[in-house]
Design an enzyme around this catalytic site. Structure first.
Site, short mmCIF file in Angstrom:
data_model
loop_
_atom_site.label_atom_id
_atom_site.label_comp_id
_atom_site.label_asym_id
_atom_site.label_seq_id
_atom_site.Cartn_x
_atom_site.Cartn_y
_atom_site.Cartn_z
N LYS A 37 21.51 124.95 81.11
CA LYS A 37 22.53 125.30 82.09
C LYS A 37 23.20 126.65 81.78
CE LYS A 37 26.33 122.70 79.95
NZ LYS A 37 27.15 123.84 79.59
N THR A 38 23.38 126.95 80.47
CA THR A 38 23.99 128.24 80.11
C THR A 38 23.08 129.39 80.54
OG1 THR A 38 25.02 127.18 78.20
CG2 THR A 38 25.03 129.57 78.23
N ASP A 224 31.38 126.33 84.68
CA ASP A 224 30.60 125.50 83.75
C ASP A 224 31.30 124.16 83.56
OD1 ASP A 224 28.69 124.81 81.91
OD2 ASP A 224 29.44 126.09 80.31
N GLU A 225 30.54 123.12 83.21
CA GLU A 225 31.10 121.79 82.90
C GLU A 225 32.02 121.28 84.01
OE1 GLU A 225 29.77 120.38 80.47
OE2 GLU A 225 29.53 121.69 78.74
N GLN A 255 27.76 113.24 81.74
CA GLN A 255 28.48 113.73 80.55
C GLN A 255 29.97 113.89 80.82
OE1 GLN A 255 26.39 116.67 77.94
NE2 GLN A 255 24.98 116.85 79.67
N ARG A 609 22.58 114.82 71.75
CA ARG A 609 22.85 115.94 70.85
C ARG A 609 21.67 116.14 69.89
NH1 ARG A 609 25.22 118.33 73.91
NH2 ARG A 609 24.62 116.61 75.23
#
Length: 757
Positions: A37-38, A224-225, A255, A609
């Site tokens: 995503k980044t 973002d997020e 998330q 993770r």
């Protein structure tokens, strides 16, 4: 002739490219864990600048941490070059709102030179507000009042809203305290974190001119997020998007784990309702984990009802099974983790402890892990512990800098007025503040007019005047000197350097921390002189625990499930996988499916993770918060797939007892003796410093217990109860108590603070 590769579009998969090359209009990018995503966000910004000719100054990119913002800017530097990004706005929500208020704060009555109070400062102001409004801390915990105020601010409410529709007595008291709390903040020319968002929204609500100015400035907004946004952030983005609606959001509903901070998963679930013409792109290809790890995570999270369906996949071949390990208690659990880390390093499957993260649901669980890691000589760092910025000498130096920047900051003054000691105690400070209020001047001005204070002695008046002159001199220096030089002057003129360098090792360590702060200040000397100090204070006030995570540190990372979000590690251990621990007892007792679903999302975050190996561990019994519980395994373990999961259900083979055969009460002593004997043999002959623990003889088991069956006892939170049994455990005592309203509980006497009734 070779074709020159396109650095912006060529590295992307088809779905990523679809998101990056979207033109105008709202865009929802559902990005699963590890799906890049980044990369999509940064490449979209680069595409807007290069291919759609959008000026960098017309782009706003918002993240949740400074770490993410820094990473994004570094990637963009490589993609399009620094010179084209000078006017680009990349930062956190709070950072953006702080900059907005530096320009337009006066519209809502905020001075442009306001200070941002951190959590400790906020708590100090709140306590004063509670005292001023006669709200007893014995009846209403400051933390509870702070949580009510914070929650209401994130909903864009004010004290009057809370007072008109209270849920109970706590809300009624909080509304009264809140009014005084805000007055104190304004008296000190300060805001808290929640004010930054609330006041930015108020600027847009109050001034059409300001709203149009900011809407015209930003043609494209990227977030973002998005699943972690709260009501205030949601409204802020709606204002900024305006009629153009060039809003691109990236997030993953699976998330969303911060509802306790006001985050609302509905913001992402309802995006298509809010923006009916939105384009939706799903990123399901994972670049981080093995397929077995992804399958395990999906097998858990698919049990949630409120989610958008997506299933992650990867091109990665192979991968080991996800491992579930069962332990006797929290000490044995930590030992299993430590032994497995040693095995992985020995066999070359982990390159060092830096490859490893150990996750837990609550900070209190780290104690047993820390003790064991020290005994095994395993290096570790705790993320979210006592941070650099919370250390006394760092906070002292920052308080001096805040007072230089903002002479009205009475709480910064309170911290440094008598540090180093100047014979200026609480009585003198109270008299100084009273004089400032009476004469309607700042505390900075009141310092140099201390001869007006008739309630203190001449010696204190002289000391205040002298301190005032030092601060005036520093304020003048602050208008001329670069920030590192200002810090040099500060520690010299105030006597703080001499105070710290007292000849002790602790003093040298504290002075080293001040020097580290000065090193950080050097990052700001490229800014215009007048912007260095405000930018420095602003960014430090907005630092999060994750921003302090040291990626290159050669140590295992101990971190909570919440704090680990956004990080990745080759090897991950998720500890405490028991009902009541994870999922947390609060979620279970709430009876709300939404709270259990959030815990399940948190489990998904933890598993994803892991890049190469994931371990989930649980203990048959656990002492936590002074209470021993025998909890069943977590429901999340039951939701794991049958394939690709290895269950290690026995005590280590050298123990020879299977869990099924072991009588827990009868055989605990035998297990403890064998465990101690193994460790003693392992460490035999080594100096005490090598063992990682204090060298002292083991305490003999006490034969007499303090409590006996039938004793009536009182527990601080559980109330009055009757002792059922009391058994000696090594150098402690395990007391089983029946509480009329709370049921039967097992408590460790040394932790539980039991007293006879």
């Amino acid at each position: 002739m070779d074709v020159v590769a396109d650095p912006i579009l060529d590295p992307l998969n088809p779905e990523q490219r679809d998101a990056v090359t979207h033109g105008d209009g709202p865009l929802l990018i559902l990005a699963g864990a590890g799906s890049g995503k980044t990369r999509v966000l940064t490449h979209r910004i680069a595409y807007l600048i290069r291919d759609l000719a959008v000026p960098a100054s017309a782009i706003l990119a918002v993240t949740f941490t400074n770490k993410a913002a820094k990473e994004m800017r570094e990637r963009l530097d490589r993609l399009v070059g620094k010179e084209r990004l000078a006017e680009l706005t990349v930062g956190t929500f709070h950072g953006f709102c702080a900059r907005l208020l530096r320009r337009d704060g006066p519209i809502v009555g905020i001075d442009r030179s306001f200070a941002i109070y951190d959590e400790a400062d906020q708590r100090a102001v709140l306590r004063q507000a509670m005292g001023d409004t006669n709200a007893s801390e014995r009846v209403f915990a400051p933390g509870a009042i702070a949580a009510v105020i914070s929650s209401a601010k994130n909903e864009l409410k004010g004290p009057a809203d809370l007072a008109s529709n209270p849920k109970g007595q706590l809300d009624r008291i909080a509304a009264i305290v809140w009014k005084r709390y805000d007055e104190l903040l304004r008296e000190n020319n300060a805001v808290d974190f929640d004010d930054l968002l609330l006041l930015a929204c108020r600027v847009f609500e109050t001034s059409d001119r300001a709203l149009e100015k900011w809407q015209d400035r930003y043609q494209h907004i990227l977030v973002d997020e998005y699943q972690d946004t709260n009501r205030a952030q949601y409204v802020l983005l709606r204002y900024l998007a305006g009629f153009k609606q060039n809003l691109a959001v990236v997030g993953d509903d699976d998330q969303s784990v911060f509802s306790w901070r006001g985050a609302d998963v509905r913001n992402i679930l309802d995006f298509e309702r809010d923006y009916p013409n939105a384009k939706v792109v799903k990123l399901e290809q994972n670049y981080r984990s093995t397929q077995r790890i992804l399958d395990a995570a999906h097998s858990v999270v698919r049990n949630n009802g409120a989610r958008k369906e997506k299933k992650l996949w990867t091109d990665r071949q192979g991968g080991t099974d996800v491992v579930v390990m069962q332990a006797y208690d929290e000490s044995h659990e930590a030992e299993l983790v430590a032994r497995e880390i040693e095995r992985l390093q020995r066999e070359g499957e982990a390159h060092g402890t830096r490859d490893v993260a150990v996750l837990y649901r609550t900070n209190a669980q780290s104690r047993a892990i820390e003790d064991t890691f020290r005994a095994f000589g395993l290096a570790y760092q705790i993320v979210g512990g006592v941070s650099f910025y919370q250390r006394r000498e760092v906070k002292d130096t920052l308080a001096y800098l805040r007072l230089i920047r903002n002479p009205q900051d009475a709480f910064a003054l309170a911290r440094v007025l008598n540090t180093p000691p100047r014979g200026l105690g609480d009585k003198t400070r109270a008299a100084l503040l009273a004089t400032a209020r009476e004469h309607e001047i700042s505390v900075g001005e009141a310092l140099e007019k201390a001869d007006l204070i008739t309630t203190i002695q001449r010696r204190q008046q002289d000391a205040l005047i002298a301190f005032g002159k030092v601060m005036r001199r520093l304020r003048t220096a602050g208008e001329q000197l670069a920030l590192p030089r200002l810090i040099d002057d500060l520690v010299t003129l105030t006597g703080y350097e001499t105070y710290l360098k007292d000849g002790t090792e602790e003093g040298e360590e504290r002075w080293a921390n001040v020097q580290e702060l000065r090193t950080l200040a050097e990052d700001y000397i490229a800014l215009p002189q007048e912007e260095q100090l405000p930018s420095f204070l602003e960014e430090i006030a907005l630092v999060s625990d994750v921003d302090e995570y040291q990626e290159a540190k050669p140590a295992a990372t101990l971190i909570t499930m919440h704090a680990v979000k956004g990080l990745e590690f080759p090897v991950v251990f998720m500890t405490g996988m028991e009902e009541g621990v994870f999922p947390h007892i609060r979620a279970i007792d709430s009876g709300k499916e939404s709270e259990l679903e959030e815990e399940r999302r948190l489990c998904y975050v933890g598993i994803t993770r892991a890049k190469d190996r994931a371990y989930l561990t649980y203990a048959r019994r656990r002492s936590l918060f002074g209470r021993t519980n025998m909890n069943p395994p977590s429901r999340f373990l039951m939701e794991l797939p049958s394939e690709g999961v290895e269950v290690r259900g026995n005590i280590e083979t050298e123990e020879r007892d299977s869990w099924a055969e072991l009588d827990w009460e009868r055989d605990r002593g035998r297990y403890e003796e064998r465990k101690q004997a193994r460790r003693d043999a392992m460490l035999a002959g080594l100096p005490g410093s090598w063992t990682g623990r204090a060298t002292k003889e083991r305490t003999a088991v006490v034969s007499e217990t303090r409590f006996r069956a039938g004793d009536r006892v009182i527990h601080p939170s559980l109330g009055e109860g009757m002792v059922v049994t009391s058994v000696a455990r090594d150098d402690d005592e395990e007391v089983t108590v029946a509480f009329p309203d709370k049921g039967v509980k097992k408590l460790m006497a040394s932790f539980a603070k039991l007293a006879r009734a």
